[in-house]
Design an enzyme around this catalytic site. Structure first.
Site, PDB file in Angstrom:
ATOM      1  N   ARG A  28       0.826  -1.223   0.000  1.00 36.10           N
ATOM      2  CA  ARG A  28       0.000   0.000   0.000  1.00 36.10           C
ATOM      3  C   ARG A  28       0.853   1.263   0.000  1.00 36.10           C
ATOM      4  O   ARG A  28       0.480   2.268   0.625  1.00 36.10           O
ATOM      5  CB  ARG A  28      -0.936   0.032   1.226  1.00 36.10           C
ATOM      6  CG  ARG A  28      -2.007  -1.024   1.209  1.00 36.10           C
ATOM      7  CD  ARG A  28      -3.236  -0.529   0.475  1.00 36.10           C
ATOM      8  NE  ARG A  28      -4.221  -1.578   0.316  1.00 36.10           N
ATOM      9  CZ  ARG A  28      -5.295  -1.716   1.086  1.00 36.10           C
ATOM     10  NH1 ARG A  28      -5.530  -0.868   2.050  1.00 36.10           N
ATOM     11  NH2 ARG A  28      -6.133  -2.699   0.858  1.00 36.10           N
ATOM     12  N   ARG A  32      -3.349   6.540   1.355  1.00 36.58           N
ATOM     13  CA  ARG A  32      -3.829   7.730   2.067  1.00 36.58           C
ATOM     14  C   ARG A  32      -2.825   8.405   2.992  1.00 36.58           C
ATOM     15  O   ARG A  32      -3.048   9.517   3.436  1.00 36.58           O
ATOM     16  CB  ARG A  32      -5.104   7.381   2.843  1.00 36.58           C
ATOM     17  CG  ARG A  32      -6.312   7.255   1.942  1.00 36.58           C
ATOM     18  CD  ARG A  32      -7.456   6.591   2.637  1.00 36.58           C
ATOM     19  NE  ARG A  32      -7.101   5.222   2.961  1.00 36.58           N
ATOM     20  CZ  ARG A  32      -7.910   4.357   3.551  1.00 36.58           C
ATOM     21  NH1 ARG A  32      -9.113   4.717   3.908  1.00 36.58           N
ATOM     22  NH2 ARG A  32      -7.509   3.117   3.791  1.00 36.58           N
ATOM     23  N   ARG A  41      -7.014  11.796  -5.175  1.00 36.39           N
ATOM     24  CA  ARG A  41      -8.258  11.056  -4.969  1.00 36.39           C
ATOM     25  C   ARG A  41      -9.441  12.006  -4.856  1.00 36.39           C
ATOM     26  O   ARG A  41     -10.528  11.725  -5.336  1.00 36.39           O
ATOM     27  CB  ARG A  41      -8.185  10.169  -3.743  1.00 36.39           C
ATOM     28  CG  ARG A  41      -9.140   8.996  -3.910  1.00 36.39           C
ATOM     29  CD  ARG A  41      -9.406   8.258  -2.661  1.00 36.39           C
ATOM     30  NE  ARG A  41     -10.084   9.097  -1.703  1.00 36.39           N
ATOM     31  CZ  ARG A  41     -10.672   8.642  -0.634  1.00 36.39           C
ATOM     32  NH1 ARG A  41     -10.638   7.354  -0.375  1.00 36.39           N
ATOM     33  NH2 ARG A  41     -11.252   9.460   0.198  1.00 36.39           N
ATOM     34  N   ASP A  78      -6.834  -2.504  -7.412  1.00 33.13           N
ATOM     35  CA  ASP A  78      -7.349  -3.202  -6.245  1.00 33.13           C
ATOM     36  C   ASP A  78      -7.541  -4.663  -6.598  1.00 33.13           C
ATOM     37  O   ASP A  78      -7.681  -5.002  -7.783  1.00 33.13           O
ATOM     38  CB  ASP A  78      -8.672  -2.592  -5.774  1.00 33.13           C
ATOM     39  CG  ASP A  78      -8.966  -3.011  -4.344  1.00 33.13           C
ATOM     40  OD1 ASP A  78      -8.381  -2.419  -3.427  1.00 33.13           O
ATOM     41  OD2 ASP A  78      -9.738  -3.966  -4.150  1.00 33.13           O
ATOM     42  N   TYR A 155     -15.014 -11.807  -0.271  1.00 29.14           N
ATOM     43  CA  TYR A 155     -15.730 -10.545  -0.545  1.00 29.14           C
ATOM     44  C   TYR A 155     -16.959 -10.778  -1.416  1.00 29.14           C
ATOM     45  O   TYR A 155     -17.999 -10.147  -1.228  1.00 29.14           O
ATOM     46  CB  TYR A 155     -14.788  -9.536  -1.221  1.00 29.14           C
ATOM     47  CG  TYR A 155     -13.743  -8.984  -0.276  1.00 29.14           C
ATOM     48  CD1 TYR A 155     -14.058  -7.953   0.608  1.00 29.14           C
ATOM     49  CD2 TYR A 155     -12.452  -9.497  -0.252  1.00 29.14           C
ATOM     50  CE1 TYR A 155     -13.104  -7.438   1.484  1.00 29.14           C
ATOM     51  CE2 TYR A 155     -11.491  -9.000   0.624  1.00 29.14           C
ATOM     52  CZ  TYR A 155     -11.825  -7.972   1.486  1.00 29.14           C
ATOM     53  OH  TYR A 155     -10.884  -7.474   2.358  1.00 29.14           O
TER      54      TYR A 155
HETATM   55  O1  CP3 Z   1       0.055  -1.654  -2.538  1.00 30.80           O
HETATM   56  C1  CP3 Z   1      -0.267  -0.706  -3.283  1.00 30.80           C
HETATM   57  O2  CP3 Z   1       0.136   0.462  -3.115  1.00 30.80           O
HETATM   58  C2  CP3 Z   1      -1.121  -0.990  -4.501  1.00 30.80           C
HETATM   59  C3  CP3 Z   1      -2.517  -0.759  -4.365  1.00 30.80           C
HETATM   60  C4  CP3 Z   1      -3.421  -1.719  -3.623  1.00 30.80           C
HETATM   61  C5  CP3 Z   1      -4.668  -1.288  -3.111  1.00 30.80           C
HETATM   62  N1  CP3 Z   1      -5.343  -2.387  -2.661  1.00 30.80           N
HETATM   63  C6  CP3 Z   1      -5.148   0.098  -3.119  1.00 30.80           C
HETATM   64  C7  CP3 Z   1      -6.252   0.473  -2.225  1.00 30.80           C
HETATM   65  C8  CP3 Z   1      -3.331  -3.096  -3.402  1.00 30.80           C
HETATM   66  C9  CP3 Z   1      -2.184  -4.057  -3.699  1.00 30.80           C
HETATM   67  C10 CP3 Z   1      -4.567  -3.505  -2.810  1.00 30.80           C
HETATM   68  C11 CP3 Z   1      -4.893  -4.898  -2.472  1.00 30.80           C
HETATM   69  C12 CP3 Z   1      -6.089  -5.185  -1.666  1.00 30.80           C
HETATM   70  N2  CP3 Z   1      -7.330  -4.622  -1.738  1.00 30.80           N
HETATM   71  C13 CP3 Z   1      -6.162  -6.228  -0.709  1.00 30.80           C
HETATM   72  C14 CP3 Z   1      -5.054  -7.193  -0.401  1.00 30.80           C
HETATM   73  C15 CP3 Z   1      -3.985  -6.570   0.374  1.00 30.80           C
HETATM   74  C16 CP3 Z   1      -4.317  -6.327   1.790  1.00 30.80           C
HETATM   75  O3  CP3 Z   1      -4.248  -5.154   2.199  1.00 30.80           O
HETATM   76  O4  CP3 Z   1      -4.573  -7.299   2.508  1.00 30.80           O
HETATM   77  C17 CP3 Z   1      -7.460  -6.231  -0.183  1.00 30.80           C
HETATM   78  C18 CP3 Z   1      -7.993  -7.154   0.888  1.00 30.80           C
HETATM   79  C19 CP3 Z   1      -8.196  -5.224  -0.848  1.00 30.80           C
HETATM   80  C20 CP3 Z   1      -9.650  -4.883  -0.689  1.00 30.80           C
HETATM   81  C21 CP3 Z   1      -9.810  -3.510  -0.238  1.00 30.80           C
HETATM   82  N3  CP3 Z   1      -9.611  -2.404  -1.029  1.00 30.80           N
HETATM   83  C22 CP3 Z   1     -10.143  -3.045   1.064  1.00 30.80           C
HETATM   84  C23 CP3 Z   1     -10.409  -3.942   2.246  1.00 30.80           C
HETATM   85  C24 CP3 Z   1     -10.162  -1.642   1.003  1.00 30.80           C
HETATM   86  C25 CP3 Z   1     -10.526  -0.675   2.093  1.00 30.80           C
HETATM   87  C26 CP3 Z   1      -9.280  -0.513   2.893  1.00 30.80           C
HETATM   88  C27 CP3 Z   1      -9.263   0.739   3.712  1.00 30.80           C
HETATM   89  O5  CP3 Z   1      -8.238   0.856   4.406  1.00 30.80           O
HETATM   90  O6  CP3 Z   1     -10.174   1.573   3.655  1.00 30.80           O
HETATM   91  C28 CP3 Z   1      -9.794  -1.263  -0.309  1.00 30.80           C
HETATM   92  C29 CP3 Z   1      -9.618   0.112  -0.824  1.00 30.80           C
HETATM   93  C30 CP3 Z   1      -8.233   0.506  -1.184  1.00 30.80           C
HETATM   94  N4  CP3 Z   1      -7.430  -0.205  -2.027  1.00 30.80           N
HETATM   95  C31 CP3 Z   1      -7.555   1.701  -0.803  1.00 30.80           C
HETATM   96  C32 CP3 Z   1      -6.317   1.685  -1.464  1.00 30.80           C
HETATM   97  C33 CP3 Z   1      -5.258   2.773  -1.452  1.00 30.80           C
HETATM   98  C34 CP3 Z   1      -8.124   2.789   0.090  1.00 30.80           C
HETATM   99  C35 CP3 Z   1      -9.165   3.493  -0.718  1.00 30.80           C
HETATM  100  C36 CP3 Z   1      -9.225   4.954  -0.495  1.00 30.80           C
HETATM  101  O7  CP3 Z   1      -8.407   5.680  -1.090  1.00 30.80           O
HETATM  102  O8  CP3 Z   1     -10.112   5.358   0.243  1.00 30.80           O
END
Ligand code: CP3
Length: 357
Positions: A28, A32, A41, A78, A155
């Site tokens: 990640r 944020r 964003r 994602d 999911y």
């Molecule tokens: O690593 C990186 O920088 C690449 C981008 C990336 C995102 N999601 C961006 C994202 C990657 C590799 C993921 C993978 C992802 N997404 C996983 C597996 C990795 C992990 O963290 O276990 C999972 C389970 C998801 C599903 C998902 N997407 C969730 C649960 C959420 C909400 C998380 C939160 O903290 O709010 C997301 C949204 C998401 N994906 C965000 C980002 C930067 C936050 C969205 C925002 O900007 O509000």
């Protein structure tokens, strides 16, 4: 190694070839905690628009690489793009996380699901990969990724993030064959998706199995590991004469981590509960290891961050085959200055572990 790649530490470490210092990237890393991410964003309006607009996805991918001397970029996207392309209607809602409008729960709903064609249904991802490679211009390698079939299924069946996974576990115990049918479709979809990312320019790929650890050990093997192994067997492992390393990451699986070494992958991602020295002693020279600093260490002072980095480097020990990372994604409240301290500490403190003698 293609001469166009100026920093190949990551690919070398994943293949356990000698490096001058331990490479680092951060799960990640575009997110944020970076003010420049929050700005883009807001401009885009919502998270999925960022993902679906290749120019914006490219800009976000490059943000952390431009701010810190990281050794890799990871595609900004994602894991839930596949179920979205299957028609489940994804939205990512601030403070609630991902939500699906049409969860799938019955045999009939699962039968109807199609396998997305990456170059049409997920074209925006492939366009982003191509654009990012162009803009990176060989500075660092680009990591592609997908969710594991099991983690995607959680999911898709629950419809959102879950605490106790009651709906999918009921399916697992009552109608295992129905769940297997879903996982089979997802494994095919993930293999096509990752191969398309590789063809578009991803130089290594990682599979995120965030929820592997909620299963019993036999269920983990049957419903998660088996499908990741199937995918590994179907991936394109070479592109333009260059080996494409595959990284598998299952969170919270304890001793089962050793089993991952037998899938044919090149590297295992470790969460922060694992002891990296112990895992290394068990897997030997079979695979590289990635991880595994507790993401919460980044709340602490620079002195403590450096000390904790030193402990992990010491624990892995001498030689190549280690890619430094956090044990899970970086938290949104982290001070970017602390990330700068982390990246420099890994490069500086790791040099002695790579010297001959
Ligand atoms: O690593 C990186 O920088 C690449 C981008 C990336 C995102 N999601 C961006 C994202 C990657 C590799 C993921 C993978 C992802 N997404 C996983 C597996 C990795 C992990 O963290 O276990 C999972 C389970 C998801 C599903 C998902 N997407 C969730 C649960 C959420 C909400 C998380 C939160 O903290 O709010 C997301 C949204 C998401 N994906 C965000 C980002 C930067 C936050 C969205 C925002 O900007 O509000």
């Amino acid at each position: 190694m293609p001469s166009s790649l100026k920093n190949d530490r990551l690919l070398r470490a994943l293949l356990r070839q000698p490096v001058d210092a331990t490479p680092i990237w951060i799960m990640r890393q575009a997110g944020r905690y970076l003010p420049e991410y929050r700005k883009l964003r807001e401009l885009a309006g919502d998270f999925m628009t960022l993902c679906k607009t290749p120019d914006l996805a490219c800009q976000v991918t490059l943000q952390p690489v431009e701010r810190f001397p990281l050794d890799a970029a990871i595609l900004f996207s994602d894991i839930l793009t596949i179920p979205d392309a299957m028609g489940l209607g994804l939205s990512i809602i601030e403070s609630k996380g991902p939500m699906f409008e049409y969860p799938v729960r019955s045999a009939q709903q699962i039968k109807k699901l199609g396998i997305p064609d990456p170059e049409t249904d997920l074209r925006y991802v492939m366009d982003a990969v191509r654009l990012i490679r162009k803009e990176l211009d060989g500075r660092v390698p680009l990591i592609g990724f997908s969710g594991s079939p099991w983690t995607l299924a959680t999911y898709m069946v629950e419809g959102q993030s879950s605490k106790n996974f009651s709906v999918i576990k009921e399916l697992l115990y009552d109608q295992p064959q129905v769940l297997h049918e879903l996982l089979e479709k997802l494994a095919q979809s993930v293999a096509l998706y990752l191969n398309a990312q590789i063809a578009a320019g991803a130089q290594t790929v990682m599979i995120f199995d965030t929820w592997g650890g909620v299963l019993t050990q036999p269920a983990y093997q049957e419903f998660s590991l088996t499908y990741m192994q199937k995918i590994v067997g179907q991936l394109q492992r070479e592109m333009n004469g260059q080996r494409i390393p595959v990284i598998l990451f299952s969170k919270g699986i304890g001793d089962m981590v050793i089993k991952i070494a037998e899938t044919g992958c090149d590297a295992i991602g470790l969460d922060w509960m694992q002891d990296i020295a112990q895992v290394r002693s068990k897997v030997g020279d079979k695979v590289a290891l990635q991880g595994n600093l507790d993401p919460a260490v980044l709340y602490a002072s620079p002195e403590v961050i450096k000390k904790e980095v030193g402990k992990i480097l010491e624990s892995y020990g001498k030689g190549s085959g280690h890619v430094f990372n956090l044990g899970h994604g970086i938290h949104p409240e982290i001070d970017p200055e602390h990330v700068a301290v982390l990246v420099d500490a890994v490069h500086e403190l790791s040099k002695p572990y790579h010297r001959e003698s």
